[in-house]
Scaffold this active site. Structure first.
Site, PDB file in Angstrom:
ATOM      1  N   ASP A  67      41.601  42.697  40.378  1.00  0.00           N
ATOM      2  CA  ASP A  67      40.451  43.613  40.403  1.00  0.00           C
ATOM      3  C   ASP A  67      39.783  43.650  39.038  1.00  0.00           C
ATOM      4  O   ASP A  67      40.313  43.097  38.061  1.00  0.00           O
ATOM      5  CB  ASP A  67      40.887  45.015  40.848  1.00  0.00           C
ATOM      6  CG  ASP A  67      41.951  45.635  39.956  1.00  0.00           C
ATOM      7  OD1 ASP A  67      42.418  44.982  39.004  1.00  0.00           O
ATOM      8  OD2 ASP A  67      42.324  46.797  40.208  1.00  0.00           O
ATOM      9  N   ASN A 136      46.102  58.265  42.981  1.00  0.00           N
ATOM     10  CA  ASN A 136      45.651  58.586  44.344  1.00  0.00           C
ATOM     11  C   ASN A 136      46.217  57.586  45.360  1.00  0.00           C
ATOM     12  O   ASN A 136      45.796  57.562  46.508  1.00  0.00           O
ATOM     13  CB  ASN A 136      44.118  58.560  44.410  1.00  0.00           C
ATOM     14  CG  ASN A 136      43.556  57.200  44.036  1.00  0.00           C
ATOM     15  OD1 ASN A 136      44.263  56.363  43.477  1.00  0.00           O
ATOM     16  ND2 ASN A 136      42.303  56.963  44.355  1.00  0.00           N
ATOM     17  N   HIS A 138      45.890  54.302  45.081  1.00  0.00           N
ATOM     18  CA  HIS A 138      45.106  53.066  45.214  1.00  0.00           C
ATOM     19  C   HIS A 138      45.914  51.832  44.818  1.00  0.00           C
ATOM     20  O   HIS A 138      46.838  51.902  44.013  1.00  0.00           O
ATOM     21  CB  HIS A 138      43.760  53.141  44.470  1.00  0.00           C
ATOM     22  CG  HIS A 138      43.812  53.004  42.979  1.00  0.00           C
ATOM     23  ND1 HIS A 138      42.730  53.258  42.172  1.00  0.00           N
ATOM     24  CD2 HIS A 138      44.808  52.640  42.122  1.00  0.00           C
ATOM     25  CE1 HIS A 138      43.044  53.043  40.910  1.00  0.00           C
ATOM     26  NE2 HIS A 138      44.299  52.673  40.856  1.00  0.00           N
ATOM     27  N   GLU A 143      40.502  52.251  47.006  1.00  0.00           N
ATOM     28  CA  GLU A 143      40.604  53.689  46.769  1.00  0.00           C
ATOM     29  C   GLU A 143      40.900  54.431  48.069  1.00  0.00           C
ATOM     30  O   GLU A 143      40.792  53.877  49.166  1.00  0.00           O
ATOM     31  CB  GLU A 143      39.283  54.197  46.181  1.00  0.00           C
ATOM     32  CG  GLU A 143      38.913  53.549  44.851  1.00  0.00           C
ATOM     33  CD  GLU A 143      39.689  54.117  43.659  1.00  0.00           C
ATOM     34  OE1 GLU A 143      40.852  54.549  43.811  1.00  0.00           O
ATOM     35  OE2 GLU A 143      39.117  54.119  42.562  1.00  0.00           O
TER      36      GLU A 143
HETATM   37  P1  PGA Z   1      48.496  52.203  35.434  1.00  0.00           P
HETATM   38  O1  PGA Z   1      47.433  52.015  36.584  1.00  0.00           O
HETATM   39  O2  PGA Z   1      49.409  51.054  35.526  1.00  0.00           O
HETATM   40  O3  PGA Z   1      47.688  52.174  34.154  1.00  0.00           O
HETATM   41  O4  PGA Z   1      49.187  53.515  35.687  1.00  0.00           O
HETATM   42  C1  PGA Z   1      47.908  51.771  37.866  1.00  0.00           C
HETATM   43  C2  PGA Z   1      46.763  51.573  38.806  1.00  0.00           C
HETATM   44  O5  PGA Z   1      45.759  52.285  38.712  1.00  0.00           O
HETATM   45  O6  PGA Z   1      46.879  50.688  39.661  1.00  0.00           O
END
Ligand code: PGA
Length: 240
Positions: A67, A136, A138, A143
């Site tokens: 992404d 959340n 995701h 999302e």
């Molecule tokens: P993070 O992000 O590894 O910085 O906690 C995880 C994500 O949003 O997939």
């Protein structure tokens, strides 16, 4: 789901890297995908160490990014592409056969989306998809509320993601959209490895692993994946 509880971040990183390396050993021409973010830093370092030690050969394997923030290229601070380059690809003493890193700054972002789909069609399905989990639930930028049937797409960022993203950008950049592999591509992967660490992820890991399968918690879809590993440290596993 196979749940692997590790004593700490280092063990989580090493276990996930070893599982990803197994996929490349099983198929030397594998297509693999790793996420950006804070969680995977140790995992990508550990995977690079395995490559550099000659324990896994990526000479015929391909890498595709998961992404990107729309508006950022892989030169921009806070981008997933820069994370890929700085934390992972630049550490490799031997390169992948080929790479596809999403450019969120592409003038024609729709063409960029199509190129991501085309790459996965050409060389996929993914042999292994490593994923972090957002607060959340995701996966990539899939999302809450996402259509589980989508391939690569451009998606408005949720309020949760916008709140969390200041940890990557401070107040410098306020992205509104993400471009991401879709749930359909993730679910088609031969192996999925979800990684999470820290007490702040315990509640969302519980929802993803034990809760109802719903697009309100996108990671819950992985309960339906036939070969999914959830590799978490003890703090993230606290509610399981
Ligand atoms: P993070 O992000 O590894 O910085 O906690 C995880 C994500 O949003 O997939």
């Amino acid at each position: 789901m196979k749940i692997i509880v590790c004593k700490d971040y280092e063990e989580m990183s090493a276990r996930a890297a070893a599982l990803a390396a197994d996929s490349v050993r099983e198929n030397p021409q594998a297509l693999i995908s790793f996420p950006g973010g804070d969680t995977p830093r140790g995992m990508v370092h550990a995977f690079a160490d395995l490559v550099n030690a000659g324990e896994v050969d990526i000479a015929r394997a391909r890498y595709v990014s998961l992404d990107e923030w729309v508006g950022l290229s892989n030169e921009d601070e806070g981008s997933c592409g820069l994370f890929n380059r700085a934390e992972f690809l630049s550490r490799l003493q031997k390169p992948f056969l080929d790479l596809h890193i999403i450019n969120g700054k592409a003038e024609d972002i729709e063409a960029e989306r199509r190129a991501l789909d085309a790459y996965i069609v050409s060389y996929g399905p993914l042999d292994v998809s490593v994923l972090g989990i957002g607060m959340n639930g995701h996966l990539g930028f899939n999302e809450d509320g996402v259509d589980f049937g989508l391939n690569a797409h451009i998606i408005p960022l949720s309020d949760t993601t916008k709140r969390v993203m200041t940890k990557y950008f401070g107040e410098k950049f306020h992205p509104e959209y993400g471009i991401s592999q879709g749930i359909a591509q993730i679910m088609a992967a031969k192996k999925v490895i979800l990684i999470a660490n820290g007490a702040h992820k315990a509640e969302i890991i519980e929802k993803a692993v034990r809760g109802e399968v719903t697009n309100r918690v996108p990671a819950s879809v992985l309960q339906n994946h036939p070969n999914c590993y959830v590799v978490v440290d003890e703090a993230a596993a606290a509610r399981l």
